[in-house]
Design a protein around this motif. Sequence first.
Motif, PDB file in Angstrom:
ATOM      1  N   ARG A  56       6.572  11.938   3.189  1.00 25.75           N
ATOM      2  CA  ARG A  56       5.215  12.416   3.513  1.00 25.75           C
ATOM      3  C   ARG A  56       5.182  13.936   3.722  1.00 25.75           C
ATOM      4  O   ARG A  56       4.336  14.633   3.177  1.00 25.75           O
ATOM      5  CB  ARG A  56       4.757  11.699   4.793  1.00 25.75           C
ATOM      6  CG  ARG A  56       3.453  12.194   5.371  1.00 25.75           C
ATOM      7  CD  ARG A  56       2.295  11.551   4.667  1.00 25.75           C
ATOM      8  NE  ARG A  56       1.026  12.009   5.156  1.00 25.75           N
ATOM      9  CZ  ARG A  56       0.172  12.708   4.415  1.00 25.75           C
ATOM     10  NH1 ARG A  56       0.461  13.030   3.187  1.00 25.75           N
ATOM     11  NH2 ARG A  56      -0.996  13.054   4.899  1.00 25.75           N
ATOM     12  N   PRO A  60      -2.802  15.977   0.161  1.00 22.02           N
ATOM     13  CA  PRO A  60      -2.968  14.656  -0.473  1.00 22.02           C
ATOM     14  C   PRO A  60      -2.988  13.544   0.565  1.00 22.02           C
ATOM     15  O   PRO A  60      -2.544  13.734   1.693  1.00 22.02           O
ATOM     16  CB  PRO A  60      -1.707  14.549  -1.339  1.00 22.02           C
ATOM     17  CG  PRO A  60      -0.691  15.319  -0.573  1.00 22.02           C
ATOM     18  CD  PRO A  60      -1.413  16.422   0.149  1.00 22.02           C
ATOM     19  N   PRO A  61      -3.479  12.352   0.194  1.00 25.73           N
ATOM     20  CA  PRO A  61      -3.401  11.228   1.124  1.00 25.73           C
ATOM     21  C   PRO A  61      -1.956  10.758   1.263  1.00 25.73           C
ATOM     22  O   PRO A  61      -1.078  11.192   0.503  1.00 25.73           O
ATOM     23  CB  PRO A  61      -4.256  10.146   0.456  1.00 25.73           C
ATOM     24  CG  PRO A  61      -4.250  10.487  -0.987  1.00 25.73           C
ATOM     25  CD  PRO A  61      -4.115  11.968  -1.068  1.00 25.73           C
ATOM     26  N   ASN A  62      -1.737   9.873   2.188  1.00 28.42           N
ATOM     27  CA  ASN A  62      -0.399   9.327   2.384  1.00 28.42           C
ATOM     28  C   ASN A  62      -0.121   8.271   1.310  1.00 28.42           C
ATOM     29  O   ASN A  62      -0.836   7.285   1.205  1.00 28.42           O
ATOM     30  CB  ASN A  62      -0.330   8.685   3.777  1.00 28.42           C
ATOM     31  CG  ASN A  62       1.059   8.197   4.110  1.00 28.42           C
ATOM     32  OD1 ASN A  62       1.988   8.395   3.323  1.00 28.42           O
ATOM     33  ND2 ASN A  62       1.207   7.571   5.240  1.00 28.42           N
ATOM     34  N   PHE A  63       0.930   8.498   0.530  1.00 29.98           N
ATOM     35  CA  PHE A  63       1.210   7.582  -0.564  1.00 29.98           C
ATOM     36  C   PHE A  63       2.179   6.475  -0.166  1.00 29.98           C
ATOM     37  O   PHE A  63       2.508   5.621  -0.970  1.00 29.98           O
ATOM     38  CB  PHE A  63       1.824   8.335  -1.748  1.00 29.98           C
ATOM     39  CG  PHE A  63       0.901   9.353  -2.339  1.00 29.98           C
ATOM     40  CD1 PHE A  63      -0.382   8.998  -2.692  1.00 29.98           C
ATOM     41  CD2 PHE A  63       1.320  10.646  -2.549  1.00 29.98           C
ATOM     42  CE1 PHE A  63      -1.244   9.931  -3.249  1.00 29.98           C
ATOM     43  CE2 PHE A  63       0.470  11.588  -3.108  1.00 29.98           C
ATOM     44  CZ  PHE A  63      -0.810  11.231  -3.452  1.00 29.98           C
ATOM     45  N   GLY A  81       3.802   3.330   0.589  1.00 27.64           N
ATOM     46  CA  GLY A  81       3.399   1.932   0.449  1.00 27.64           C
ATOM     47  C   GLY A  81       2.285   1.707  -0.553  1.00 27.64           C
ATOM     48  O   GLY A  81       1.804   0.587  -0.706  1.00 27.64           O
ATOM     49  N   ALA A  82       1.860   2.782  -1.242  1.00 28.78           N
ATOM     50  CA  ALA A  82       0.726   2.655  -2.158  1.00 28.78           C
ATOM     51  C   ALA A  82       1.167   2.182  -3.545  1.00 28.78           C
ATOM     52  O   ALA A  82       2.345   2.222  -3.897  1.00 28.78           O
ATOM     53  CB  ALA A  82       0.008   3.984  -2.273  1.00 28.78           C
ATOM     54  N   ASP A  83       0.170   1.747  -4.302  1.00 31.44           N
ATOM     55  CA  ASP A  83       0.367   1.355  -5.698  1.00 31.44           C
ATOM     56  C   ASP A  83       0.944   2.556  -6.467  1.00 31.44           C
ATOM     57  O   ASP A  83       0.323   3.626  -6.511  1.00 31.44           O
ATOM     58  CB  ASP A  83      -1.001   0.957  -6.259  1.00 31.44           C
ATOM     59  CG  ASP A  83      -0.952   0.590  -7.718  1.00 31.44           C
ATOM     60  OD1 ASP A  83       0.140   0.616  -8.313  1.00 31.44           O
ATOM     61  OD2 ASP A  83      -2.021   0.263  -8.265  1.00 31.44           O
ATOM     62  N   PRO A 104      -1.473   4.934  -9.656  1.00 35.93           N
ATOM     63  CA  PRO A 104      -2.268   6.155  -9.427  1.00 35.93           C
ATOM     64  C   PRO A 104      -1.460   7.270  -8.774  1.00 35.93           C
ATOM     65  O   PRO A 104      -1.734   8.455  -9.010  1.00 35.93           O
ATOM     66  CB  PRO A 104      -3.408   5.694  -8.520  1.00 35.93           C
ATOM     67  CG  PRO A 104      -3.006   4.392  -7.962  1.00 35.93           C
ATOM     68  CD  PRO A 104      -2.020   3.786  -8.908  1.00 35.93           C
ATOM     69  N   VAL A 105      -0.443   6.885  -7.993  1.00 37.91           N
ATOM     70  CA  VAL A 105       0.391   7.916  -7.358  1.00 37.91           C
ATOM     71  C   VAL A 105       1.116   8.715  -8.433  1.00 37.91           C
ATOM     72  O   VAL A 105       1.129   9.954  -8.419  1.00 37.91           O
ATOM     73  CB  VAL A 105       1.415   7.275  -6.388  1.00 37.91           C
ATOM     74  CG1 VAL A 105       2.363   8.325  -5.842  1.00 37.91           C
ATOM     75  CG2 VAL A 105       0.692   6.584  -5.239  1.00 37.91           C
ATOM     76  N   LEU A 165      -9.965   7.569  -6.034  1.00 33.06           N
ATOM     77  CA  LEU A 165      -9.368   6.975  -4.838  1.00 33.06           C
ATOM     78  C   LEU A 165     -10.258   7.166  -3.609  1.00 33.06           C
ATOM     79  O   LEU A 165      -9.874   6.859  -2.489  1.00 33.06           O
ATOM     80  CB  LEU A 165      -7.982   7.580  -4.564  1.00 33.06           C
ATOM     81  CG  LEU A 165      -6.939   7.349  -5.666  1.00 33.06           C
ATOM     82  CD1 LEU A 165      -5.645   8.071  -5.341  1.00 33.06           C
ATOM     83  CD2 LEU A 165      -6.667   5.867  -5.847  1.00 33.06           C
ATOM     84  N   THR A 208      -6.742   2.817 -11.400  1.00 34.05           N
ATOM     85  CA  THR A 208      -6.699   2.135 -10.109  1.00 34.05           C
ATOM     86  C   THR A 208      -6.767   0.622 -10.323  1.00 34.05           C
ATOM     87  O   THR A 208      -7.233   0.138 -11.357  1.00 34.05           O
ATOM     88  CB  THR A 208      -7.905   2.544  -9.238  1.00 34.05           C
ATOM     89  OG1 THR A 208      -9.099   2.269  -9.977  1.00 34.05           O
ATOM     90  CG2 THR A 208      -7.852   4.003  -8.869  1.00 34.05           C
ATOM     91  N   GLN A 209      -6.337  -0.088  -9.297  1.00 34.35           N
ATOM     92  CA  GLN A 209      -6.447  -1.548  -9.373  1.00 34.35           C
ATOM     93  C   GLN A 209      -7.917  -1.953  -9.430  1.00 34.35           C
ATOM     94  O   GLN A 209      -8.270  -2.938 -10.062  1.00 34.35           O
ATOM     95  CB  GLN A 209      -5.767  -2.173  -8.155  1.00 34.35           C
ATOM     96  CG  GLN A 209      -4.266  -1.956  -8.178  1.00 34.35           C
ATOM     97  CD  GLN A 209      -3.563  -2.573  -6.988  1.00 34.35           C
ATOM     98  OE1 GLN A 209      -4.147  -3.317  -6.208  1.00 34.35           O
ATOM     99  NE2 GLN A 209      -2.287  -2.266  -6.833  1.00 34.35           N
ATOM    100  N   ARG A 249       0.373  -6.483  -7.991  1.00 35.25           N
ATOM    101  CA  ARG A 249       0.276  -7.170  -6.689  1.00 35.25           C
ATOM    102  C   ARG A 249       0.511  -8.676  -6.896  1.00 35.25           C
ATOM    103  O   ARG A 249      -0.442  -9.456  -6.958  1.00 35.25           O
ATOM    104  CB  ARG A 249      -1.041  -6.868  -5.989  1.00 35.25           C
ATOM    105  CG  ARG A 249      -2.281  -6.950  -6.831  1.00 35.25           C
ATOM    106  CD  ARG A 249      -3.475  -6.384  -6.068  1.00 35.25           C
ATOM    107  NE  ARG A 249      -4.707  -7.034  -6.419  1.00 35.25           N
ATOM    108  CZ  ARG A 249      -5.892  -6.424  -6.347  1.00 35.25           C
ATOM    109  NH1 ARG A 249      -5.976  -5.180  -5.933  1.00 35.25           N
ATOM    110  NH2 ARG A 249      -6.984  -7.080  -6.656  1.00 35.25           N
TER     111      ARG A 249
END
Lengths: 586, 466
Positions: B55, B70-73, B75-77, B80-81, B110, B284-285, B314
Motif C-alpha cells: 500500500r 490511488p485506492p487500496n488495491f 485484496g482487489a480483483d 482492473p488493478v 471504479l 470491471t466485474q 470470483r
Amino acid sequence: MRRPIFSHILTFLALVTVIFVVLKALGVFHKPLLSASEIADKVLRKYAANEESNQSIEKLKPLFTDVAGDMGLQFTHDNAARGNFYLPEEMGPGAGFLDYDNDGDLDIFIAGGGTIDGVGPYQTCRLFRNDGEMFVDVTDAANATVTGPAYGIACADFDNDGDVDIFISRLGPNAMLLNDGNGGFVEVAQEIGVANTGFGAGAAFLDYDRDGNLDLYVTNYVSWTVGRETPCYTLLGVRDYCNPQVYNAPSHDNLYRNNGDGTFEDVSESAGIAAELGNGLGVLVSDFNNDGWPDIYVANDQTPAFYWINQGDGTFENGAQFAGCAYDAGGVAIAGMGTAGEDLDKDGDIDIVVTNIREQMNLVLRNDQEYFQDVSSLMGMSKWSVPSTTFGLAIFDQDNDGNLDGYFVNGKVNLDTDPKPGASPYAQPNQFVRLVDAKFVDATKASGIAFNNVGRALAKGDFDNDGDIDLLVTNNGGPVRLLRNNTSNENAWLMIDARLGLDRRSAIGARVIVTIGDKNYIREIRPQQSYLSSGDHRVHFGLNDAEIVDRVVVHWPNGQQTTLINQDVNQLLTLHQDQLPMDEKP
Amino acid sequence: MMSARNLIAVVIILSGWGYFIFGSPIIRDDEPIDLLNELIIQTGPNGGPIAKLDRELCKSAFKKAGLPEPPNFGGADPVPVRKLLEAYTSWVTTHNPKALADMGMIFQALEEHEPALQCFAALLELDPSNTLWRYFAGTESQALGMEEAAISFLEQTLNDDKDYATTYARLGSLYLADNDLDKAESNYEKYRQMLPNQSLSYIGLGRVEMARDNTVAAEWFFRQAVEATTNDYMAYRMLSRALSRNSKADEARTISLIADRQPQYRGWLVFDSRLMDSHALAQTQRYLENQMRLAQGDDVKKLIALGEQLLERRPSDSNTMGLVAEGYATLNKFDKAQKLVDHSLELAPDSLRILCLRARILFFSGNIDEAYKALGDALALDNKFANAYELRGSFMYNQSRFAEARVALEKCVELDPIAMDARMVLVDILLRNNEFAQARKYLRQIQQIDPNNFTANRLLQSLPQN
C-alpha cells in the motif's frame, strides 16, 4: 586574533551550500517534471472558486464533547461481522433516552447485537441509569436482559401506569420490557401481542385512534433469512454487503392497537397498513395535514416511502404517491434511513428530513399541506450530504439562538477501499449543519466535531438538565458516544414536559407552540424519530435573547387546547393536562 | 586581500549554488517504481485471484509520479488493478496524456471520483484539444456534488463538442437541481431535438413543469416519455406523480404499478455511452455483469461465456453460478447445469434461490422426485419463499395435478402480490374448472400489475360473466 565578520559569514554560507549540495545530490529536492496532481489542483482551484465555502461559520470551541467513557457509558456494539456479509449485520444498533426510574433525569437503553445465524454469542441490550454524575449499568439488576440482534428502540408508558416501558425491535421476535415501577422489567412481547418474527426496524408509539392509549407502529425491513443471502461484490471485486433491493423481499409494517388492558391487537390488515410492502426503516409520526389525527411517514430503503394518512376511523391510506413524498423530485425511491420532522419554514406545519445513501443527497420535503415539495437542493443538501451515507439525524436548536441546527451520523454500507488508519472501512465522519437563510450550511469543521465511525442511531435529549440538547450516538461495530452539548452562551431556553391524566404519562402527540413577539416556535412531543432511536419525552425551545415567553399553547392529543401566558424563560415547565384549564373552543 | 580560507569558501559557495541550480541529483530517488512488477496475484479467501500490492509503496509511487492517490488495491480483483498499473507505467515512462486519460477512466469506472476528477482536470492543460476530458471533469464533479464546477465544465464542453446529447441532459439536471428552470428547460429541449425518441428529455421537461407547478404540461411530457421508451420505470413513475397531482388517482395507481415492474437503472450509465467506455476499459466485474444482463434471454451462449469469465475471477459466486447453470439448462445441458448447482450449494447450502434452481433443473431433466425434495428443502428453510410455491405449482401443473397445483399457486400469490406468471397458471386451472369468477379475480390482479397484458385483457373481455 579575531577574524572579521565577513569571514564568518562566508564560512557559514559555504557550510549551508555544502548541506544543500549534499541534499541535492541525494535527490531530496527532485520533483517529477510533470505533476498531474499539481496541474489538477491549479485547474480545480479555478473551478472550485465559485463553490460556496462550506465553512463560513466562525471557529468555536468544540460544540460537543464525548463524555460516554468518563460517565461510565461503556458499550461497544458487536455487529457479528465474521465474513458472511449478512445484511442484518450492518443495520444496528438502536438507542434511546428514557427516564425509567422517574427521578427526573434521562437514562439510556442501547440495543445489543451479536450472532445473526446462531453461530457465536448474542449480545445483550444494556440499560444505564443516570445517577447525575455517572451512568451505571443496571441491566442485570433491572432484569432488562434482552439479547440482540436488536434494532429499533421506542420508550413510552404504554400501559398508563406512570412508568416508561421499552419496546425493542429485533431480527426475530420483538421484545417489550414492561416496567414494574420498582426499577425492574419483565419481557412480555409474546403475551401482549407485539412479538412478530420479521426483521423489525424503526418503532414509534402513537395514539392513532385518540382513545388515550398508546398504540405502536413498527417498520419491518427485508424479509430476510440466511437462505435469502446472496454474494455481492464491490467494483474492485471484493465481497461486500448487498443492497436491500437484491433480496427483492420487502415486507409490510405492523400497527398494533392498544386494547387498554395491557395487550395489543395487530391491526395491520384492518387498518390498511399491510396493503403496502417496503424496506422499512425510519418512522415519523406527526399530524402532517393538521387535521388533529396523527399521520405516519415511513422512510423505506430503496422502495417508495409510505405516507399513512390517518382517516380518523381506525384506518390509514397511503397518500405518498399523491402527496409527492413517495420518491424524490427525480422519481427515485431513495435509500431512506432515518427521518425527522420540524417546522423548517416556520409556516405552522411539520416538514420532513430523510437521510440517504452516498451519491444521493438527504431529502427535505416541504409540507405544503396538500403536497410535499422536494426542496433538498434549494435547502443546500447537495452541498454537503452527497458524499455521506447518513442514518441518524437530529434537527434541534444547538445553541439556543432560536434557529434550528442539524446533526447527522454517517456510516457507509459499502466498503471503503481506503479507510483512515485505524478506522473501519465503513466509517464516515459525523456532520453538523446550521440552518442559515433557509439553507442547511455545513459547519462541521467549525463545530470541532471529529467523530469518524460507522454511525447509526442518534437520539436527542437533555441528559444533564442544563437547558441544551445533548446527543446519544451509536456506531455499528463500535462504541456508543454521549455528546454533551457545550453551549455556554446566555441564550434563553424553555423545556416543556407535557403530561396526561392521573397516570402522568408523557403527552405523546401533543403539539406545543411557543410565541415570543411575532415569532412562533412549534415542537411536537414525539420521542421516536431519527433512526432506530427514542429521544427525550420533553420538548426544547431555544429562545435567543427573550426575557419572557409571551404565550405557550399546548394542543393535547385529544383535541383540547391550553394557553398559558407570560412564562419565564430558562425553566423546565411541567404541564399536567388534568390540572390546567382548557381553552374554550372558538 | 582575500585570505585563502575565504577564497575557498567563495569557490564552494559559487560552485555549490551553480550545481544546486543547474545540476542533477547524483542519487536519484525518483526512478519510477515498477509497480507492475510489484503486483502479486494470490488466491483470495474465496478461491479467486486477488491483487496484493504494498500500500505505502503504491501510494508513494503515485505521489512521486505526480499522480493522485490511488485506492487500496489489497485484496482487489487483479484485472482492473493491472489495467490501472499499466496506465501508471505508461504515464511515468512517457508522460503521454493518453496514459493519464486511461487512468482517469479506470478510476471513473471504479467510482473513485476524486482521483478521476484530478486526472481529467490535469488533462485539461496537458491535452486541451480533447474535449472529452472537460466532459469527464464535469461528470466527476457532478458525482461529487460540486454542482457549480460541474456546470462550468459541461458548459465549456459545449464550445467544441455540441453533438453529444447527454451533456445537455446532465446540464438540464444540474440546472433543475439549482432551480434555474429556464436553463434546465433549454438544455432538455436541446437533448429532445437531438434524441426525440428517448424518454430522458421528456422526463426532464416534465420535471421542469412540475417545478413550475404546471402539472398539466408535466403530465403531457411524461406521457411523451412513456411513449418514447416503453420500459423506462422513471417515466412511468413521474407520469404517475403528475397524474396524482392532476387528481387522476386511478390511472396514477395503475401507472405506478407498471413502473414497479420495469427494470430499474441507477445513475447515468444507461444514458452515457462514454461512461460505459470507461467500464469496458477497466474491464470491471460490473462490466461483465452488465454484459451478461444484456445477453440474458437473448444470447445464452454469450451469457455462459461471460459468466464463466466472471467465475474465473470470483469462483465462489453462487449467484453467477446459478445464472450460468440456468443457461446450460436452457441448452439442455443438464449435467453441466447440475454440476454447477451442486458446487454452488456446497458454497451456500441454505441458498433458497439455488435450491429452487436445483429443483427446476432436476424436474426438467426428469428427476421428478428429487425435484420435489429440493423444493421441500427450500420450504423447510423458509416457508414464506413464494418462488418455491410457484415452482411446486408449475411442476404439478406440468404433471396435470391441477388441484394440488392450485393450492401451491394460491400460496404463492398470497405471498407475492406481483407474481404474474403464477396468477396466469392459476387462471388456466380455474378455467378448466369453469370457475370464471375466481379466474376473473386473478385476471384483474394481472391487469393491475400489467395493464397492457394482452392475454389477461382478452380473457376478461371474453369470459362469461357468471
